[in-house]
Design an enzyme around this catalytic site. Structure first.
Site, PDB file in Angstrom:
ATOM      1  N   GLU A 242      41.576  45.634  50.187  1.00 35.32           N
ATOM      2  CA  GLU A 242      42.316  44.604  49.458  1.00 35.32           C
ATOM      3  C   GLU A 242      43.633  45.165  48.921  1.00 35.32           C
ATOM      4  OE1 GLU A 242      39.335  43.056  46.726  1.00 35.32           O
ATOM      5  OE2 GLU A 242      38.542  41.764  48.316  1.00 35.32           O
ATOM      6  N   ASP A 321      30.179  40.005  50.005  1.00 37.72           N
ATOM      7  CA  ASP A 321      30.722  40.300  48.686  1.00 37.72           C
ATOM      8  C   ASP A 321      29.942  39.528  47.616  1.00 37.72           C
ATOM      9  OD1 ASP A 321      32.326  41.069  46.627  1.00 37.72           O
ATOM     10  OD2 ASP A 321      34.007  39.753  47.128  1.00 37.72           O
ATOM     11  N   GLU A 349      30.419  36.621  39.375  1.00 39.48           N
ATOM     12  CA  GLU A 349      31.636  36.130  40.026  1.00 39.48           C
ATOM     13  C   GLU A 349      31.372  34.915  40.917  1.00 39.48           C
ATOM     14  OE1 GLU A 349      33.690  39.103  42.305  1.00 39.48           O
ATOM     15  OE2 GLU A 349      35.097  37.646  43.135  1.00 39.48           O
TER      16      GLU A 349
HETATM   17  C1  GCV Z   1      37.858  44.426  41.882  1.00 42.94           C
HETATM   18  C2  GCV Z   1      36.087  40.870  45.338  1.00 42.94           C
HETATM   19  C3  GCV Z   1      36.615  40.383  44.021  1.00 42.94           C
HETATM   20  C4  GCV Z   1      37.744  41.281  43.527  1.00 42.94           C
HETATM   21  C5  GCV Z   1      37.203  42.712  43.421  1.00 42.94           C
HETATM   22  C6  GCV Z   1      36.694  43.129  44.790  1.00 42.94           C
HETATM   23  C7  GCV Z   1      36.086  44.519  44.792  1.00 42.94           C
HETATM   24  O1  GCV Z   1      37.026  40.704  46.333  1.00 42.94           O
HETATM   25  O2  GCV Z   1      37.034  39.058  44.131  1.00 42.94           O
HETATM   26  O3  GCV Z   1      38.143  40.798  42.271  1.00 42.94           O
HETATM   27  O4  GCV Z   1      38.201  43.591  42.966  1.00 42.94           O
HETATM   28  O5  GCV Z   1      35.713  42.228  45.226  1.00 42.94           O
HETATM   29  O6  GCV Z   1      34.875  44.595  44.725  1.00 42.94           O
HETATM   30  O7  GCV Z   1      36.812  45.483  44.861  1.00 42.94           O
END
Ligand code: GCV
Length: 615
Positions: A242, A321, A349
């Protein structure tokens, strides 16, 4: 007016641990004096035996009780004994030791005080770019963590940015050191997330892990960091994920990247925890060959056996995820010569954001059916904590922090025992009400699953916020998360004749998931693309099952709301839980209507029971 502190599952510990306790043994002695006074019982004797480490034994004789244990074990034994006294049950018998030596809580707290995916207010220790905390609250937190055996706290977001870069710089080390000392009396060691490209802030024009300047920079930095915080548990790294920097930029593998950092910290005894959350987040939705769940295994299986001994590869439990329903990540099963940590997420989340009820121990127990607990050497969970008065936003979300500690200590623990114990410690309700609360929490994940994404389909959430329904939200996005529903069928074929994802699993799981006939319903649409009129084992069609689940899920939330109203919870928990339940009910109805309408419009097939599906 200063509010009375909320004491979560430790209500009888009504005197704060004073700032003068500096070791777990001193904390244990204090807690016993204060706790026994509050419970009206005799204070046991403590016996320190350093060789026992985290282990403890509670010995009952005619002369009284002795709690024997190592430096941290003595504190864990103290809490275990007091917990048993508080609920009126026998204390654990024989020597007790945790299953996992490293039991991490990963906080996604940013230096500016915000919390990524945080649903309980701002950070408890960051504000305005600095580490700054309320001593009393941090000691309450330390007590909560120690009471369930959590022994490592990673204090900053894996997406290291802004002033968080300074944490391991000379200017940040004095406060890092003070913060570490604040948690030492609770046996909690700090960890920090680090930025793989940090040397580039110091005039080095690369972060290439094989460049000697980079290697030397990290070696010297690690020396400075461990000089300031000698008991630091390690570094946590999110690389090439990411948009975070990482070794791929330099054509290096993740073993080369991780080992370089691991060697810098090895002389100090720290762990290098390297996250395996690597996938293409810039995918073209037209590309049907790239299948996101395959990414971690594809990246790391070829590196199996190449990581240094102090590297721990931290893998999310599922290949996507933290969705409500995923199969176990094949990376957790397939890498047999790499030390692995299982990553869970307490922050809800995708699972209701600490508004909707979602107790996690039943799900972790289910995971253990496919992932033998000994396959990993450590556990981590993304924290659900924040500065809210009750720490977790929803007062019941504390069950997941409590439950995580219990799970990390013993991954085979019975979920109902954990949940009931939390309920009893926290609320002391009359038995029928305790039963109702336990049942509600035990079933909460299944209910959530019914009214949200069906049958393992995942990702029908609102992009960005990840709360509420949006069936097409991710369909044409770059995140690699598609269901490809059309008027005939839904799902992605991930079998050997599809994307080949099932081939990443050992034969037993591969065979089970390979055909729709043997694949359990709950994962049917994770692995298969099926027509709406597909006949399921129970005789219902796929579309009917989707409708039924969504109607039932929303009805079950309405029933939970009634049950909740009947519980004699203390204030402010009663009001907070009631307000959140009203939001959950609204959310469940929204999910039901949006998902049912979506599939009805596509398929043109009516609900057999003629219930309302909006046009
Ligand atoms: C900390 C997902 C979440 C992100 C998070 C990422 C990760 O994509 O939406 O907010 O980033 O996981 O676990 O690194």
């Amino acid at each position: 007016m200063k509010q009375t502190p909320r004491r979560t599952w430790l209500p009888w510990l009504d005197v704060d641990v004073p700032g003068y306790c500096t070791s777990p043994a001193e904390t244990a002695a204090f807690e016993l004096e204060a706790g026994c006074a509050s419970l009206g019982i005799r204070v046991p004797r403590l016996s320190l035996d350093a060789s026992m480490g985290d282990g403890y034994e509670i010995i009952q004789t005619n002369e009284g009780t002795t709690i024997a244990g190592g430096e941290t074990g003595i504190l864990y034994g103290t809490y275990a004994w007091m917990e048993a006294q508080a609920v009126g049950e026998p204390a654990p018998a024989g020597i007790q030791r945790p299953f996992y030596p490293l039991r991490m809580l990963d906080c996604w707290d940013n230096a500016d005080g915000s919390v990524e995916r945080g649903y309980a207010g701002r950070s408890l220790w960051f504000e305005g770019g600095r580490l700054t905390w309320d001593g009393a609250r941090v000691r309450q937190l330390g007590r909560m963590l120690a009471s369930v055996g959590i022994n490592a706290l990673c204090i900053n977001n894996v997406n290291v940015h802004g002033a968080a870069d300074n944490l391991i710089e000379d200017e940040g080390l004095p406060s890092l050191s003070r913060f570490a000392r604040a948690l030492q009396p609770f046996g909690v060691r700090l960890m920090v997330s680090v930025n793989f490209a940090q040397p580039m802030r110091h005039g080095i024009d690369t972060a290439d892990p094989l460049d000697p300047r980079v290697r030397d920079w990290w070696r010297l930095r690690a020396e400075a960091v461990w000089r300031a915080v000698p008991d630091l548990a390690g570094f946590l790294v999110k690389a090439d994920s990411e948009h975070r920097p990482g070794p791929f930029t330099y054509g290096r593998s993740h073993a080369e990247g991780a080992n370089m950092l691991a060697r810098a910290i090895a002389p100090h005894g720290g762990a290098l925890v390297w996250r395996a959350f690597v996938y293409n987040c810039g995918q073209d939705w037209r590309d049907a060959r790239t299948d996101r769940p395959m990414a971690a295994y594809d990246t790391y299986a070829p590196l199996d056996g190449q990581f240094d001994d102090n590297v721990i590869l931290q893998v999310k439990y599922g290949p996507f995820d933290f969705q409500v329903r995923e199969p176990v990540s094949p990376a957790l099963l397939g890498l047999r010569r790499t030390r692995l940590a299982l990553e869970l997420q307490l922050a809800q989340e995708y699972t209701g954001q600490q508004i909707d009820l979602y107790a996690m121990n039943p799900m972790w127990r289910e995971l253990a059916e496919d992932l033998p607990p000994e396959r990993v050497c450590a556990v981590a969970a993304v924290s659900n904590l924040g500065r809210d008065d009750n720490y977790t936003g929803h007062p019941f979300a504390a069950v997941n922090l409590y439950g995580y500690g219990k799970y990390a200590w013993n991954p085979r623990i019975d979920p109902e025992t954990v949940i009931r114990r939390w309920a009893r410690l926290t609320y002391r309700l009359p038995k029928p009400q305790e039963d109702a609360l336990t049942d509600m929490l035990m079933g909460s994940r299944e209910v959530y699953e019914k009214y949200t994404a069906p049958l393992g389909l995942c990702w029908m959430v609102e992009p960005g916020t990840h709360y509420g329904p949006n069936p097409m939200g991710y369909e044409f996005s770059p995140w690699g998360t598609y269901h490809r529903a059309d008027r005939h069928a839904v799902g992605i074929d991930r079998t050997s004749s599809g994307t080949g994802f099932t081939l990443q699993f050992p034969p037993e799981l591969r065979d089970r998931w390979e055909s729709p006939e043997s694949c359990p319903d709950r994962l049917l649409l994770f692995f298969h693309r099926l027509p709406y009129d597909y006949r399921m084992r129970d005789g219902r069609t796929l579309i009917q099952r989707i409708y039924d689940d969504h109607f039932e899920g929303a009805e079950e939330v309405a029933a939970m709301a009634e049950q909740l109203a009947g519980l004699a919870l203390p204030e402010p928990d009663r009001t907070e839980a009631g307000e959140r339940m009203a939001l959950q009910l609204k959310n469940a109805r929204e999910w039901r209507d949006v998902v049912n309408t979506f599939f009805h419009r596509l398929s043109g097939i009516d609900d057999e029971q003629g219930r309302i599906i909006f046009p």
